[in-house]
Enzyme design. Sequence first.
Site, PDB file in Angstrom:
ATOM      1  CB  CYS A 197      15.868   5.973   7.802  1.00  0.00           C
ATOM      2  SG  CYS A 197      15.202   7.610   8.369  1.00  0.00           S
ATOM      3  N   GLY A 229      16.774  16.140  10.694  1.00  0.00           N
ATOM      4  CA  GLY A 229      17.177  14.717   9.806  1.00  0.00           C
ATOM      5  C   GLY A 229      16.113  13.757  10.365  1.00  0.00           C
ATOM      6  CB  CYS A 230      16.241  10.072  10.533  1.00  0.00           C
ATOM      7  SG  CYS A 230      15.299   8.630  11.095  1.00  0.00           S
ATOM      8  CG  PHE A 231      11.397  11.212  13.555  1.00  0.00           C
ATOM      9  CD1 PHE A 231      11.351   9.860  12.900  1.00  0.00           C
ATOM     10  CD2 PHE A 231       9.811  11.779  13.164  1.00  0.00           C
ATOM     11  CE1 PHE A 231      10.432   9.083  12.349  1.00  0.00           C
ATOM     12  CE2 PHE A 231       8.955  10.888  12.761  1.00  0.00           C
ATOM     13  CZ  PHE A 231       9.268   9.644  12.238  1.00  0.00           C
TER      14      PHE A 231
END
Length: 225
Positions: free
Chosen positions: A4, A52-54
């Site tokens: 990310c 998306g990014c956790f």
Amino acid sequence: MHRCLRLFALSLLTVALAGCTAQAASGAPVPPPKMDATPAAGAQQTAVFAGGCFWGTQSVFERVRGVVDTAAGYAGGSASTATYNQVTTETTGHAESVKVVYDPSQITYGQLLRIFFSVAHDPTQLNRQGPDVGPSYRSVIFYANDEQKRIATDYIAQLDAAKVFSKPIVTQVTPLKGFYRAEEYHQDYALRNPDNPYIQICDRPKVETLKKEFPDLFVRYTGKK
């Protein structure tokens, strides 16, 4: 460097253009689901979402009243490939996901879905969220039972029919075959790294939106309960 962060450093412009949060076409709040579970006392229940990014997804749901616990992890693939190094190859079938354990007497599955669609991510972005690109960042509802499946599919149909978003929803509704907790450094990442530029630009606005749009459901979070 976490993927990310690497992608963020290379694509600040993409963040500005693509965004990290859904925008209703009318500018009005995303409506609640017409079909929902009935609030009831009983055992805690679990929902699993990927958007998306956790880091950001967890930072939203851990601040929701009625949520008992959250965990960042992987879903959609097998246990043998549920590690960050393997998931980042985009060959495992996993999506970065968040397990949400909640009290059904305080919050319903439909309310969680409303937050998922209106705050946690943009459900119209296919295999990406903002600067993060690839199937591991896809939008997925991993349902645990037939009731969750019915509520999720009906809600997506409701939002699409009402043209709530300017583009069709691409969220998958998939049976949950397993959830695998991510490495410990991913847990509560946004909380522990508030000054990280990625967190400030992509994830902090989600928390502010949650607080603004759902004041009755917003709770302050300072660490594991």
